[in-house]
Design a protein around this motif. Sequence first.
Motif, mmCIF file in Angstrom:
data_model
loop_
_atom_site.group_PDB
_atom_site.id
_atom_site.type_symbol
_atom_site.label_atom_id
_atom_site.label_comp_id
_atom_site.label_asym_id
_atom_site.label_seq_id
_atom_site.Cartn_x
_atom_site.Cartn_y
_atom_site.Cartn_z
ATOM 1 N N VAL A 1 -4.004 4.052 41.636
ATOM 2 C CA VAL A 1 -3.514 5.144 40.803
ATOM 3 C C VAL A 1 -4.619 5.630 39.863
ATOM 4 N N LEU A 2 -5.348 4.682 39.258
ATOM 5 C CA LEU A 2 -6.436 5.076 38.362
ATOM 6 C C LEU A 2 -7.543 5.784 39.126
ATOM 7 N N VAL B 1 -8.803 13.337 40.446
ATOM 8 C CA VAL B 1 -8.028 14.537 40.118
ATOM 9 C C VAL B 1 -8.501 15.142 38.796
ATOM 10 N N THR B 2 -8.718 14.299 37.803
ATOM 11 C CA THR B 2 -9.145 14.782 36.483
ATOM 12 C C THR B 2 -10.531 15.407 36.556
ATOM 13 N N ALA B 3 -11.425 14.781 37.307
ATOM 14 C CA ALA B 3 -12.763 15.356 37.468
ATOM 15 C C ALA B 3 -12.681 16.747 38.084
ATOM 16 N N ALA C 1 0.093 14.082 42.988
ATOM 17 C CA ALA C 1 -1.150 13.365 42.686
ATOM 18 C C ALA C 1 -1.135 12.856 41.249
ATOM 19 N N PRO C 2 -1.659 11.668 41.002
ATOM 20 C CA PRO C 2 -1.665 11.122 39.634
ATOM 21 C C PRO C 2 -2.521 11.971 38.705
ATOM 22 N N ALA C 3 -2.027 12.205 37.499
ATOM 23 C CA ALA C 3 -2.707 12.987 36.467
ATOM 24 C C ALA C 3 -2.860 14.450 36.847
ATOM 25 N N LEU D 1 -2.414 8.609 31.184
ATOM 26 C CA LEU D 1 -3.324 8.433 32.306
ATOM 27 C C LEU D 1 -4.401 9.509 32.325
ATOM 28 N N ALA D 2 -4.018 10.761 32.169
ATOM 29 C CA ALA D 2 -4.993 11.853 32.160
ATOM 30 C C ALA D 2 -5.954 11.722 30.978
#
Length: 370
Positions: A147-148, A154-156, A340-342, A349-350
């Motif tokens: 998940v991380l 995703v965050t990138a 998708a996570p975040a 998390l984000a």
Amino acid sequence: MWVLPAPLVEALAMSAVRFRLPLVVTADTDLLEELLRIAAAAGTQVDVAPDAVAARARWSGAPLVVVGADQAAGCVHARLPRRQRVVLAGCGPAPGFASAESLGAEYVLRLPEAEEWLLRRFGALFGDGSGRVIAVLGGRGGAGASVLAGALAVTAARDGRRALLVDGDPFGGGIELMFGWEQVDGLRWPALASTEGALDPVALVRSLPARGDLVMVSFDRGAPLSLPPAAMAAVLDAGRRARDVVVVDLPRRLDDAAVAALQGADHTLLVVPAELRATAAAGQVAKAVALHCASASVVVRGPAPGKLSAAEVAEAVGFPLAGLLESEPGLVRSLERGDAPASGGRGPLASLCRRVLADVFASSSSAVAA
């Protein structure tokens, strides 16, 4: 001769307003498509002029000029000023050297054969093109490492960085399931596992499942695959050259491919639930990780039923504390739906992912400066 649609020319020209971009002079749509693809893989856009008349005002100020074979004669007849860093390019037969000499071109390229050279040339205009590789693994089973890892990628991508997410756990079920990407076209590990030499970074990115700035290498639901370390090293090396961030999700029990990933990573994150037995197990994993990775830290995942603090967990594991991941209501349910996570950009998390990415890039800049 191909003619570019006016809206496309206008949109590409407007993208050059804020900063100087490489100038591409061509009206050949096939060639332009190749050049745009290579530029995108290098992390830049290009300023497009369909002919010498449109190119004149931007000719001298561009950091690099790529002239299509279809416009070489027109640029010569227009008597554009002689300058350095001019490249003559074409698809199919190589452009004539006589045209290159008349134009003052330093190089003559035939695409797609010369795309690796041009990728590096584009990348050199805006940095060395060296992406950061982040490895993620759990201190125990079910720690939340996948998940991380997914959330970091995703965050990138949400922040405008080109990201590659690599699934390095052959028994993890396929990280694409977390994203709902099972039906997205592209190569999976079975098609890449026989790789032994270097991979073309442009071709790799183009062949993978992708949405926006995020591309992915995942396992499918076929027979379990023992991933050769050479294949992992080749994918990470190509990803480092073609993307800004490569995040690799690794199994807790290190196989040869996971060791290769740790050795190639700039930083490793060990995810540990704030529980006594999880901390003890993570301490053993940390010893194995430390043998192969020079830079590692721990992410502590709450809640803490025994009131263990994040600092206490990090101290017991033996790695610096990268951050605390607090409980996030609804996260498991959204992952089951294929969200998708975040992906929303909000929540603990984000926020953690943004801090981790900022720290990784800040430490990379400090290392270069030193």
